[in-house]
Design a protein around this motif. Structure first.
Motif, mmCIF file in Angstrom:
data_model
loop_
_atom_site.group_PDB
_atom_site.id
_atom_site.type_symbol
_atom_site.label_atom_id
_atom_site.label_comp_id
_atom_site.label_asym_id
_atom_site.label_seq_id
_atom_site.Cartn_x
_atom_site.Cartn_y
_atom_site.Cartn_z
ATOM 1 N N SER A 96 0.813 -1.217 0.000
ATOM 2 C CA SER A 96 0.000 0.000 0.000
ATOM 3 C C SER A 96 0.847 1.268 0.000
ATOM 4 O O SER A 96 0.446 2.279 -0.577
ATOM 5 N N GLY A 97 2.020 1.234 0.604
ATOM 6 C CA GLY A 97 2.912 2.393 0.600
ATOM 7 C C GLY A 97 3.360 2.738 -0.808
ATOM 8 O O GLY A 97 3.363 3.905 -1.206
ATOM 9 N N PHE A 98 3.720 1.717 -1.563
ATOM 10 C CA PHE A 98 4.128 1.912 -2.959
ATOM 11 C C PHE A 98 2.985 2.492 -3.775
ATOM 12 O O PHE A 98 3.162 3.448 -4.534
ATOM 13 N N PHE A 99 1.791 1.927 -3.599
ATOM 14 C CA PHE A 99 0.638 2.398 -4.361
ATOM 15 C C PHE A 99 0.283 3.839 -3.976
ATOM 16 O O PHE A 99 -0.093 4.638 -4.836
ATOM 17 N N ALA A 100 0.420 4.172 -2.700
ATOM 18 C CA ALA A 100 0.152 5.544 -2.252
ATOM 19 C C ALA A 100 1.124 6.514 -2.917
ATOM 20 O O ALA A 100 0.731 7.616 -3.329
ATOM 21 N N ASP A 101 2.388 6.113 -3.043
ATOM 22 C CA ASP A 101 3.376 6.959 -3.725
ATOM 23 C C ASP A 101 3.002 7.161 -5.186
ATOM 24 O O ASP A 101 3.146 8.261 -5.727
ATOM 25 N N GLN A 102 2.535 6.099 -5.832
ATOM 26 C CA GLN A 102 2.132 6.199 -7.237
ATOM 27 C C GLN A 102 0.960 7.181 -7.387
ATOM 28 O O GLN A 102 0.938 7.992 -8.304
ATOM 29 N N ILE A 103 0.011 7.092 -6.462
ATOM 30 C CA ILE A 103 -1.150 8.002 -6.498
ATOM 31 C C ILE A 103 -0.686 9.448 -6.339
ATOM 32 O O ILE A 103 -1.149 10.335 -7.054
ATOM 33 N N LYS A 104 0.264 9.687 -5.426
ATOM 34 C CA LYS A 104 0.782 11.048 -5.237
ATOM 35 C C LYS A 104 1.429 11.561 -6.511
ATOM 36 O O LYS A 104 1.222 12.717 -6.907
ATOM 37 N N LYS A 105 2.215 10.717 -7.181
ATOM 38 C CA LYS A 105 2.876 11.121 -8.421
ATOM 39 C C LYS A 105 1.850 11.456 -9.503
ATOM 40 O O LYS A 105 2.010 12.423 -10.245
ATOM 41 N N ILE A 106 0.785 10.664 -9.581
ATOM 42 C CA ILE A 106 -0.257 10.911 -10.581
ATOM 43 C C ILE A 106 -0.957 12.238 -10.297
ATOM 44 O O ILE A 106 -1.223 13.017 -11.216
ATOM 45 N N LYS A 107 -1.233 12.510 -9.027
ATOM 46 C CA LYS A 107 -1.906 13.765 -8.682
ATOM 47 C C LYS A 107 -1.023 14.965 -9.027
ATOM 48 O O LYS A 107 -1.529 16.001 -9.466
ATOM 49 N N ILE A 108 0.288 14.821 -8.877
ATOM 50 C CA ILE A 108 1.210 15.889 -9.278
ATOM 51 C C ILE A 108 1.133 16.084 -10.789
ATOM 52 O O ILE A 108 1.085 17.218 -11.279
ATOM 53 N N LEU A 109 1.115 14.986 -11.547
ATOM 54 C CA LEU A 109 0.983 15.080 -13.002
ATOM 55 C C LEU A 109 -0.322 15.781 -13.391
ATOM 56 O O LEU A 109 -0.345 16.602 -14.310
ATOM 57 N N GLN A 110 -1.395 15.449 -12.693
ATOM 58 C CA GLN A 110 -2.703 16.052 -12.997
ATOM 59 C C GLN A 110 -2.646 17.564 -12.780
ATOM 60 O O GLN A 110 -3.201 18.331 -13.561
ATOM 61 N N ASN A 111 -1.980 17.978 -11.709
ATOM 62 C CA ASN A 111 -1.913 19.411 -11.387
ATOM 63 C C ASN A 111 -1.030 20.178 -12.341
ATOM 64 O O ASN A 111 -1.190 21.386 -12.495
ATOM 65 N N ASN A 112 -0.105 19.495 -13.008
ATOM 66 C CA ASN A 112 0.835 20.160 -13.903
ATOM 67 C C ASN A 112 0.374 20.188 -15.354
ATOM 68 O O ASN A 112 1.034 20.763 -16.196
#
Length: 50
Positions: free
Chosen positions: A33-49
């Motif tokens: 779940s830690g790995f998946f949470a990191d992936q979600i954070k990276k995707i949200k950064i991409l969405q904001n950019n």
């Protein structure tokens, strides 16, 4: 749901689908779940950019 499918969504810029996939995977594989949470954070950064 698989990690491969989540990566395909990400490559297709289907960010919402990718996030949903990682959330499902997080519940399915709590030990990663830690790995998946990191992936979600990276995707949200991409969405904001975009």
């Amino acid at each position: 749901m698989t990690e491969t499918l989540a990566k395909v969504y990400l490559e297709q810029k289907k960010y919402d689908s990718a996030i949903q996939a990682y959330k499902i995977l997080s519940l399915k594989y709590p030990e990663k779940s830690g790995f998946f949470a990191d992936q979600i954070k990276k995707i949200k950064i991409l969405q904001n950019n975009k």
